[in-house]
Scaffold this active site. Structure first.
Site, PDB file in Angstrom:
ATOM      1  N   HIS A  16       3.038   6.387  -0.672  1.00 16.99           N
ATOM      2  CA  HIS A  16       3.431   6.538  -2.079  1.00 16.99           C
ATOM      3  C   HIS A  16       3.907   7.974  -2.258  1.00 16.99           C
ATOM      4  CE1 HIS A  16       1.341   2.747  -3.187  1.00 16.99           C
ATOM      5  NE2 HIS A  16       0.586   3.071  -2.147  1.00 16.99           N
ATOM      6  N   GLU A 197      -7.061  -5.032  -0.282  1.00 12.40           N
ATOM      7  CA  GLU A 197      -7.622  -3.672  -0.116  1.00 12.40           C
ATOM      8  C   GLU A 197      -9.020  -3.732  -0.745  1.00 12.40           C
ATOM      9  OE1 GLU A 197      -5.682  -0.667  -2.531  1.00 12.40           O
ATOM     10  OE2 GLU A 197      -6.590   1.007  -1.443  1.00 12.40           O
TER      11      GLU A 197
HETATM   12  N1  HPA Z   1      -3.615   0.970  -3.728  1.00 13.18           N
HETATM   13  C1  HPA Z   1      -3.142   0.643  -4.928  1.00 13.18           C
HETATM   14  N2  HPA Z   1      -2.357   1.433  -5.631  1.00 13.18           N
HETATM   15  C2  HPA Z   1      -2.001   2.603  -5.117  1.00 13.18           C
HETATM   16  C3  HPA Z   1      -2.449   3.000  -3.881  1.00 13.18           C
HETATM   17  C4  HPA Z   1      -3.291   2.137  -3.139  1.00 13.18           C
HETATM   18  O1  HPA Z   1      -3.706   2.399  -2.014  1.00 13.18           O
HETATM   19  N3  HPA Z   1      -1.919   4.219  -3.672  1.00 13.18           N
HETATM   20  C5  HPA Z   1      -1.165   4.529  -4.735  1.00 13.18           C
HETATM   21  N4  HPA Z   1      -1.204   3.541  -5.637  1.00 13.18           N
HETATM   22 ZN    ZN Z   2      -0.914   2.104  -1.146  1.00  9.52          ZN
END
Ligand code: HPA
Ligand code: ZN
Length: 335
Positions: A16, A197
């Site tokens: 990101h 995640e």
């Molecule tokens: N997960 C979700 N949103 C995010 C992440 C991530 O790892 N990094 C930046 N925005």
């Molecule tokens: Zn991410």
């Protein structure tokens, strides 16, 4: 091993750009734009990086991004990242950006995308890297807002290879964005999505079935579902795993508990990436080194991880073959 990791040619597929904003640059850009931060100093910022979950992190990440206002700010941010990973022999990058983080503050879409695109172009010529840009929708906002963002992007679609989905996963399943992703594919974008995640394996199924994701970002919770593992393996869907991020956000209690090696041994197309390196304690080499040490990865595992990232890259066949050849020549030299 350390030299082997530092020098191996590699690709980053989960990054990101707003998450590369180092505190020093945050202050420098904030000052030139007259933006007041709620942090007093660089040290205060670093001290605030004590996250125990995704949401804690996101709150600070969106706060820091407020300093970014001008095209040059987005250029400087992107260029700082590119020169850093160029030194780590990263040969190909695909960068996420979150337009809504900026357009919701009144920054024009064009300002954001132009600055990033200009830096990527300079990296292609001056640093001989190949690059791609992926636009992410913030999943905590509505599907309508995502659709408006997609429409804003259409005049720039030659600059953007894919759309993705990020931000708070819990409570925001991929199915919420089916229409937006359908429209994006009709317009010629490839698709990816963060899933598995913090969220359950069910969200990975949805990303595949509803969003037709060509890669899954993170995806580490897939191991809870044997049928899903089989599907990911059969369809050679890459998982863009981010080891330091996962430990920092407590997806795993410690690097020794990370399932990266297990994913490889299951025959999955796992890759290593840095996610938000300014916030999570390291760029590409640091991620490889931390995982290698904690999990006892062999050179063959490192090779597999890198090769997976080249195979999963959204680049033309010719470039892909050239990257794989460069990797194989490196391995011959290292043998
Ligand atoms: N997960 C979700 N949103 C995010 C992440 C991530 O790892 N990094 C930046 N925005
Ligand atoms: Zn991410």
């Amino acid at each position: 091993m350390e030299t082997f990791i530092r020098n191996i040619p590699k690709a980053e597929l989960h990054l990101h750009i707003e998450g590369t904003l180092e505190p020093e640059l945050m202050f420098a850009i904030g000052e030139r734009n007259g933006v007041e931060l709620r942090f007093g100093s660089v040290e205060d910022v670093r001290r605030a990086y004590e996250f125990t979950n995704l949401q804690d992190f996101l709150d600070i990440y969106y706060e820091g991004a407020k300093v970014l206002q001008e095209e040059q700010d987005f250029y400087d941010l992107t260029w700082a990242y590119l020169t850093k990973v160029h030194e780590q022999n990263v040969r190909h990058v695909e960068i996420f950006f979150d337009p809504q983080t900026h357009t919701d503050r009144g920054i024009p879409f064009e300002t954001v995308v132009s600055g990033i695109h200009r830096a990527l172009g300079d990296a292609e010529t001056a640093l001989e890297m190949s690059t791609g840009l992926i636009m992410c929708f913030l999943r905590h906002l509505s599907a309508e807002a995502a659709m408006e963002t997609l429409e804003m992007a259409l005049p720039f679609k030659e600059w953007i290879i894919a759309v993705g989905l990020d931000s708070s996963e819990i409570g925001h399943p991929p199915e919420k964005f089916v229409e937006v992703f359908d429209r994006a594919r009709e317009e010629g974008f490839l698709t990816v999505a963060h899933a598995g995640e913090e969220g359950p394996p069910e969200f990975i199924w949805q990303a595949l079935d509803f969003l037709k994701a060509g890669r899954i970002d993170h995806g580490v919770r897939c191991v809870e579902d044997d049928r899903l593992v089989e599907r990911l393996r059969d369809e050679k869907i890459a998982l863009t795993v981010c080891p330091l991020s996962n430990v920092k956000l407590c997806v795993f209690d410690a690097m020794e508990q990370h399932n990266l090696k297990q994913l490889l041994d299951l025959g999955l197309r796992a890759t290593v990436n840095s996610d938000d390196p300014s916030y999570f304690g390291g760029y590409m080499n640091a991620n490889f080194l931390a995982a290698q040490r904690a999990l006892g990865l062999e050179k063959e595992d490192i090779y597999r991880l890198v090769r997976n990232s080249f195979e999963a890259a959204f680049v033309g066949e010719e470039r892909k073959e050239a990257l794989i050849q460069e990797l194989d020549e490196y391995m011959e030299g290292a043998a």
